[in-house]
Enzyme design. Sequence first.
Site, PDB file in Angstrom:
ATOM      1  N   ARG A 119       0.823  -1.217   0.000  1.00  0.00           N
ATOM      2  CA  ARG A 119       0.000   0.000   0.000  1.00  0.00           C
ATOM      3  C   ARG A 119       0.852   1.260   0.000  1.00  0.00           C
ATOM      4  NH1 ARG A 119      -2.108   0.463   6.236  1.00  0.00           N
ATOM      5  NH2 ARG A 119      -0.478  -0.823   7.160  1.00  0.00           N
ATOM      6  N   SER A 152      -4.758   4.578   6.277  1.00  0.00           N
ATOM      7  CA  SER A 152      -4.413   3.170   6.056  1.00  0.00           C
ATOM      8  C   SER A 152      -4.467   2.767   4.594  1.00  0.00           C
ATOM      9  CB  SER A 152      -5.281   2.247   6.918  1.00  0.00           C
ATOM     10  OG  SER A 152      -6.622   2.373   6.590  1.00  0.00           O
ATOM     11  N   GLU A 209     -19.297   3.168   0.906  1.00  0.00           N
ATOM     12  CA  GLU A 209     -18.538   2.506  -0.159  1.00  0.00           C
ATOM     13  C   GLU A 209     -19.307   2.398  -1.473  1.00  0.00           C
ATOM     14  OE1 GLU A 209     -18.888   1.205   2.929  1.00  0.00           O
ATOM     15  OE2 GLU A 209     -16.883   1.430   3.763  1.00  0.00           O
ATOM     16  N   PHE A 258     -14.664  -3.960   1.470  1.00  0.00           N
ATOM     17  CA  PHE A 258     -15.793  -3.025   1.351  1.00  0.00           C
ATOM     18  C   PHE A 258     -15.907  -2.474  -0.064  1.00  0.00           C
ATOM     19  CE2 PHE A 258     -14.040  -2.278   5.800  1.00  0.00           C
ATOM     20  CZ  PHE A 258     -14.738  -3.349   6.308  1.00  0.00           C
ATOM     21  N   HIS A 266      -5.731  -3.819   2.049  1.00  0.00           N
ATOM     22  CA  HIS A 266      -6.006  -4.849   3.057  1.00  0.00           C
ATOM     23  C   HIS A 266      -6.655  -6.095   2.448  1.00  0.00           C
ATOM     24  CE1 HIS A 266      -4.818  -1.707   5.655  1.00  0.00           C
ATOM     25  NE2 HIS A 266      -5.307  -2.213   6.760  1.00  0.00           N
ATOM     26  N   ASP A 319      -7.187  -8.146  12.494  1.00  0.00           N
ATOM     27  CA  ASP A 319      -8.577  -7.700  12.309  1.00  0.00           C
ATOM     28  C   ASP A 319      -9.539  -8.860  12.085  1.00  0.00           C
ATOM     29  OD1 ASP A 319      -8.201  -5.064  12.777  1.00  0.00           O
ATOM     30  OD2 ASP A 319      -8.210  -4.430  10.675  1.00  0.00           O
ATOM     31  N   ARG A 338      -1.891  -5.176   3.482  1.00  0.00           N
ATOM     32  CA  ARG A 338      -1.632  -4.311   4.627  1.00  0.00           C
ATOM     33  C   ARG A 338      -0.216  -4.483   5.178  1.00  0.00           C
ATOM     34  NH1 ARG A 338      -1.350  -4.051  10.262  1.00  0.00           N
ATOM     35  NH2 ARG A 338      -1.165  -6.304  10.399  1.00  0.00           N
TER      36      ARG A 338
END
Lengths: 347, 296
Positions: A40, A67, A88, A113, A139, A147, A197
């Site tokens: 990322r 993020s 989203e 999402f 992610h 998570d 991530r």
Amino acid sequence: MREVETISEAQTRGREVSDGESMQLVGYANGAKVAQKPTRDGFGEGLVEAARRNRDVVAVCADLVESTRMQAFSEAFPERFIEIGVQEQLLVAMSAGLAMAGKVPFVASYAMFCPGRAWEQVRTNMALNETNVKIAGAHAGVSVGPDGATHQAIEDIAIMRTIPNMTVVVPCDSVQTRKATLAVAERWGPTYLRFGRAKSPIITTEETPFEIGKAQIFREGRDVAIVACGVLVHNALVAAETLARERNIECMVVNNHTIKPMDDASIVGAAERCGAVVTVEEHQVHGGMGSCVAELLARERPVPIEFVGVQDKFGQSGEPDELIALYEMDAPAIERAALRVLERKRA
Amino acid sequence: METISRPQTAELEERALAIRRDIIEMLVEAKSGHTAGPLDMADVFAALYFAVLRHDPQNPEWEERDRLLLSCGHICPVRYAAMAEAGYFPREELRTLRKLGTRLQGHPERVRLPGSESTSGPLGEGLAQSCGLGYAAKMDGKSWRVYCVTSDAEHQCGLHWEAVMFGAKNRLDNVTCIVDRNIIQIDGSTERVMPLEPLAAKYEAFNWNVEECDGNDVAAVVDALERAQRFKGKPTVLIAHTLPGKGVSFMENDYLWHGKPPTKEEAAIALRELQPAPNGSPLPANAGAAGRSADA
């Protein structure tokens, strides 16, 4: 950033046989110190650069600015940055409107999402409507880690690659992600760019070529072709190294970063040369990159294939490395898959 | 307050009548499609194409044009008929609705039909696209406006309200959302299926400027849209109260006509009803729905 740039033996071999095109990889062999950086980060860098080159590039974010690494863009180009909150579906549909007015919107959320939640908006507003929207899915994969399953997108390649007009790109490291972001910005068309991530090894250099739709042979070999994408390309290279050192098995390693439109010729060529294929992706084995390869080879060059990926399960909380090992996507799992496919090849 | 002259109103009413006749002829030829919504929005589309929009039928991609997005794609026959009436393409093409190879898809596709502005059908998405267009227009200092026609039932979609929030946050006063408030949807009354009222209060609470009018009164529609053009600082919603199936007695106010086309026999009766009145008034006695209560 980079700590060591050891040129491994394997890489030297790769250079000699990849049609004269140097892949210019940094060292990746067991034991080599390889710098690590999340893919990322490469997106964040590439986005700022793309915006400098093209004033129509805009960025839209659904409450995940830091993020998804849109922070730098939002600071450098505040007038071209749009924060929309936790919306989203709006992220995609509204950005289609921006694109219809000539903008080049990069939209970012977690892959779960967007495209996950927004799939129908992606299909109707981006693909059928032919709008130049670029989705950055952060992610992705189980390596999201602690998570847990709700945030680990491992079905996103499948749902995106079935949509006509869609381009799907999964770069292998942060350096390649930066190049892919620039390439995606310059190339017209609805696009899904997927990244992860966690920190992951940097295996390409600034000089390594990158072209959307052109697979890269990172290592030559004649016994098994390992076709990988994303951050697991590193594991594929490590597995190939081990198999060569310990068992005298020579694996070709293909970085199949563009899943759609896929580089069919290179994949068929790899299958022809090796007669056996292992696909490697941080994604469900159903419907993802491996499925693309299998569909192609079933038609053009049937050979035994083993699929490394998530085997029809959900992820869970844990550290990235633990999860990659648990779901059998680490280098030893790739080695085992190569041995299985070799047995089938010889049978 | 009427701002358009009586002759212009009469002309718009004639246009609306022609659009309604074309809708019936298209649907009977297509043998499938939606009837009630297109009929009740003929006046709004006549107002848009013949009094409000800045557009050029000969140059549908003209950069400075106002954008008209049809969010509730299923009522596209009214848009296609209005576009043909305005000269975007020959009226004969209307007979290709929903047939293989047509530009007039069952739900509109921007790429196939220049001037249709967006691809729609899945409900709740048009206002989001419209807000993106409106935002881009403001970024570039453009004066063109965005009109988005929505159904009332698509206000049940979460995405629509995401767009409402976005429009308010960014003060998109170049965006106007028109609601076809005919109170019907496939499964019956909107107020029985999933109540929308108080709809105007919802928009007000979301910080939008709210206009309401009789959506079957072309002069009232033009007036309301012109007020929306002048309103600064907020996007405007025009809640256009319409009579589903407007103009055809046996279709009016019957939700069963939401999603089916007329038979040949029914179409013949409908076309006999959709004639200019002999007294010179181009429409039969107005059975307008202004002020109807929402629980009708």
